[in-house]
Design an enzyme around this catalytic site. Structure first.
Site, PDB file in Angstrom:
ATOM      1  N   CYS A 180      37.726  34.335  45.031  1.00 30.03           N
ATOM      2  CA  CYS A 180      37.521  36.405  43.532  1.00 30.03           C
ATOM      3  C   CYS A 180      37.953  36.051  42.627  1.00 30.03           C
ATOM      4  O   CYS A 180      38.701  34.559  42.123  1.00 30.03           O
ATOM      5  CB  CYS A 180      38.611  36.569  44.299  1.00 30.03           C
ATOM      6  N   CYS A 215      40.693  36.702  40.478  1.00 23.68           N
ATOM      7  CA  CYS A 215      41.404  36.891  41.277  1.00 23.68           C
ATOM      8  C   CYS A 215      41.741  35.435  39.771  1.00 23.68           C
ATOM      9  O   CYS A 215      43.298  34.974  40.747  1.00 23.68           O
ATOM     10  CB  CYS A 215      41.626  36.040  42.765  1.00 23.68           C
TER      11      CYS A 215
END
Length: 325
Positions: free
Chosen positions: A79, A82
């Site tokens: 991700c 993230c």
């Protein structure tokens, strides 16, 4: 990318007067028991950021939330947003000096927890206060917005549940740092990239866009600048729009490329990644010529925001190819 805003009203709803009082009493009992058992002493700054799995969730999150608010960062290695958000949360956990603890949960290794929290996309940030869970935001966020949310969280935790946080032991003396690995030398664009991040946090979207473009003019392959520019331009596009009107226009005019593009931007800012991609892929299938190319280009820009390695992007690329050919 700015997240979908989650007001702290969720805490109030969860903790109506009776429930709040009961939770507060339980928290006080748990703290008293910990003190009798020799707990409740000072913790080290390293203890403010912890990795949590399903086996340790009960003790590391639920039980700990009777002493201090626990902020949960749901993340995954693939991700890209993230990777922008997590370091900010980790730094703030130390800076807030025990007012909350950050629990990091890898969703790939802890699917059950992801399902229990009803998470549709990451990054997703929740809090647990006195055993009660509430959503904070979904999607990456600017530091100013994160601070505002955390300030509200610790205030509610203190006022409604009596959670004043943990005592943090003083950090190591400056001389103790000699054994640490040397810091990474600053890259040629680090100062400009940091200025771009600061501009984003302060709401100066035009300044952030220009800073990222300055880096890309010199280094067209700079991945951090590409991601930052895509995010800043997305925020710039949705700034000041009326979400209700945008949604209405998209519903009333399903064949209007610009209406669907505007709604897709809002979808992505709100963390609804699949909805944004699906909306534009469907629009690609309904359009032709310049309209189709305009929609396709916007979709590619949104892919940049989420990150090329994200499984949702990979799936959407396949769906786009089917729609085109």
């Amino acid at each position: 990318m700015q997240p979908r805003n989650m007001s702290m009203s969720g805490v109030v709803d969860l903790s109506a007067v009776k429930a709040a009082q009961e939770a507060k009493e339980k928290a006080e009992q748990a703290r008293a028991q910990a003190a009798r058992q020799g707990g409740g002493g000072a913790v080290s700054p390293a203890d403010l950021v912890i990795d949590v799995d399903e086996a340790g969730f009960e003790s590391d999150v639920l039980q700990r939330s009777t002493e201090v608010p626990v902020v949960i960062d749901f993340w995954a290695e693939w991700c890209e947003p993230c990777k922008q958000l997590s370091p900010v949360l980790e730094r703030l956990a130390v800076e807030y000096n025990g007012r909350f603890v950050l629990a990091k949960i890898d969703v790939d290794a802890n699917q059950m927890l992801m399902q229990q929290f009803g998470i549709q996309g990451i990054p997703a940030v929740f809090a647990v206060v006195a055993g009660q869970a509430l959503p904070l935001f979904q999607g990456a966020a600017g530091e100013a917005q994160i601070r505002q949310t955390l300030d509200q969280l610790v205030t509610v935790a203190e006022q409604r549940f009596g959670l004043t946080g943990l005592t943090v032991a003083p950090d190591a003396e400056p001389g103790d740092a000699s054994e640490e690995a040397p810091s990474r030398p600053a890259g040629p664009y680090d100062a400009v990239l940091e200025a771009a991040v600061q501009a984003l946090d302060s709401g100066d979207l035009a300044g952030a866009v220009q800073a990222y473009k300055n880096v890309l003019n010199e280094d067209p392959g700079n991945s951090e600048a590409k991601l930052g520019l895509a995010q800043a331009e997305l925020l710039q596009r949705v700034q000041g729009v009326d979400p209700q009107q945008v949604r209405k226009d998209a519903a009333d005019r399903p064949g209007d490329p610009q209406a669907q593009i505007a709604a897709a931007d809002l979808d992505l800012v709100g963390g609804h990644v699949e909805d944004a991609f699906g909306r534009l892929i469907e629009t690609v299938g309904r359009t032709a010529g310049d309209d189709r190319d305009t929609v396709r280009m916007r979709l590619l820009e949104l892919f940049e925001v989420v990150g090329a390695e994200d499984p949702r992007v990979i799936a959407a690329r396949r769906a786009l190819a089917r729609a085109l050919f």
